[in-house]
Design a protein around this motif. Sequence first.
Motif, PDB file in Angstrom:
ATOM      1  N   PRO A  10      -3.650  11.226   9.216  1.00 52.60           N
ATOM      2  CA  PRO A  10      -3.391  10.437  10.676  1.00 52.60           C
ATOM      3  C   PRO A  10      -3.749   9.290  10.703  1.00 52.60           C
ATOM      4  N   ASP A  11      -4.712   8.139  10.294  1.00 55.25           N
ATOM      5  CA  ASP A  11      -4.788   7.048  10.519  1.00 55.25           C
ATOM      6  C   ASP A  11      -4.665   6.090   8.873  1.00 55.25           C
ATOM      7  N   LEU A  12      -3.429   5.729   9.014  1.00 55.33           N
ATOM      8  CA  LEU A  12      -3.152   4.774   7.932  1.00 55.33           C
ATOM      9  C   LEU A  12      -3.800   4.135   7.320  1.00 55.33           C
ATOM     10  N   GLY A  13      -4.198   2.935   8.153  1.00 56.08           N
ATOM     11  CA  GLY A  13      -5.499   2.068   8.066  1.00 56.08           C
ATOM     12  C   GLY A  13      -7.099   2.471   7.480  1.00 56.08           C
ATOM     13  N   ALA A  14      -7.399   3.551   7.967  1.00 59.06           N
ATOM     14  CA  ALA A  14      -8.463   4.247   7.629  1.00 59.06           C
ATOM     15  C   ALA A  14      -8.033   4.562   6.116  1.00 59.06           C
ATOM     16  N   TYR A  19      -8.685   5.360  -0.239  1.00 56.95           N
ATOM     17  CA  TYR A  19      -8.433   5.208  -1.090  1.00 56.95           C
ATOM     18  C   TYR A  19      -7.924   4.282  -2.212  1.00 56.95           C
ATOM     19  N   ASP A  20      -8.160   3.056  -1.155  1.00 54.00           N
ATOM     20  CA  ASP A  20      -8.118   1.956  -2.221  1.00 54.00           C
ATOM     21  C   ASP A  20     -10.127   1.598  -3.456  1.00 54.00           C
ATOM     22  N   GLU A  21     -10.247   2.171  -2.468  1.00 56.94           N
ATOM     23  CA  GLU A  21     -11.873   2.793  -3.469  1.00 56.94           C
ATOM     24  C   GLU A  21     -11.892   3.455  -4.400  1.00 56.94           C
ATOM     25  N   LEU A  22     -10.851   4.427  -3.871  1.00 52.01           N
ATOM     26  CA  LEU A  22     -11.154   6.075  -4.519  1.00 52.01           C
ATOM     27  C   LEU A  22      -9.872   5.556  -6.325  1.00 52.01           C
ATOM     28  N   LEU A  32       2.518  -0.328  -3.418  1.00 54.88           N
ATOM     29  CA  LEU A  32       3.038  -0.830  -2.649  1.00 54.88           C
ATOM     30  C   LEU A  32       2.150  -0.426  -0.926  1.00 54.88           C
ATOM     31  N   SER A  33       2.420  -1.624  -0.632  1.00 53.61           N
ATOM     32  CA  SER A  33       1.862  -1.839   0.895  1.00 53.61           C
ATOM     33  C   SER A  33       2.690  -2.362   1.603  1.00 53.61           C
ATOM     34  N   THR A  34       2.901  -1.288   2.994  1.00 54.96           N
ATOM     35  CA  THR A  34       3.549  -2.430   4.059  1.00 54.96           C
ATOM     36  C   THR A  34       2.970  -1.478   5.170  1.00 54.96           C
ATOM     37  N   ASP A  35       3.699  -1.974   6.261  1.00 56.62           N
ATOM     38  CA  ASP A  35       3.297  -1.376   7.542  1.00 56.62           C
ATOM     39  C   ASP A  35       3.161   0.551   7.570  1.00 56.62           C
ATOM     40  N   ASP A  36       4.110   0.834   7.683  1.00 57.86           N
ATOM     41  CA  ASP A  36       3.929   2.178   7.162  1.00 57.86           C
ATOM     42  C   ASP A  36       4.098   3.109   5.886  1.00 57.86           C
ATOM     43  N   GLN A  37       3.654   2.497   5.467  1.00 58.24           N
ATOM     44  CA  GLN A  37       3.229   3.568   3.461  1.00 58.24           C
ATOM     45  C   GLN A  37       2.725   2.310   3.178  1.00 58.24           C
ATOM     46  N   PHE A  38       1.513   3.151   1.957  1.00 54.04           N
ATOM     47  CA  PHE A  38       0.985   3.339   0.698  1.00 54.04           C
ATOM     48  C   PHE A  38       1.160   3.817  -0.523  1.00 54.04           C
ATOM     49  N   ALA A  39       1.081   3.248  -1.466  1.00 54.20           N
ATOM     50  CA  ALA A  39       1.275   3.870  -2.628  1.00 54.20           C
ATOM     51  C   ALA A  39       0.415   3.762  -4.082  1.00 54.20           C
ATOM     52  N   TYR A  40       0.392   4.577  -4.728  1.00 58.90           N
ATOM     53  CA  TYR A  40      -0.577   3.774  -5.755  1.00 58.90           C
ATOM     54  C   TYR A  40       0.442   4.853  -7.314  1.00 58.90           C
ATOM     55  N   ARG A  41       0.598   3.803  -7.929  1.00 56.37           N
ATOM     56  CA  ARG A  41       0.507   4.299  -9.221  1.00 56.37           C
ATOM     57  C   ARG A  41       0.185   4.368 -10.478  1.00 56.37           C
TER      58      ARG A  41
END
Length: 131
Positions: A10-14, A19-22, A32-41
């Motif tokens: 519900p809150d992409l920024g939060a 998840y950047d810490e975890l 990748l990181s854009t305004d409407d999605q982000f991802a990890y590999r």
Amino acid sequence: MLGHLGINVPDLGAAKRYYDELMPLLGFEPFLSTDDQFAYRPVAGKPGTYVFFYPATDETPHRGERTGLQHLAFMVRTRADVHAVHRQVRAAGGTVLHEPQDFPQYPPPYFALFWLDPFGIKLEAVCHHDR
């Protein structure tokens, strides 16, 4: 092998801050990181499943009892890694469901931590080794 998982939040920024810490503790790096999605590999080009996050368009809270995602389990290399994730979850004010421990009801060795992310998604860090 799964190529990727997509998770609506519900809150992409939060979610990104959390998840950047975890994710580095779970063996993942930003993809990748854009305004409407982000991802990890998986880190260092290792094979494995990518994890994508998208904005939820339905604000109904996640519940693991409904049809769909029940929980995500991340395999880590050592029991110390499980404890490191536990410390991060606690530092972030997370809800721990099961403290790091052996789970004899699962095929041994099974040392794991279960918790909820800020959006109610049940997560697990599990080590399948005695180290």
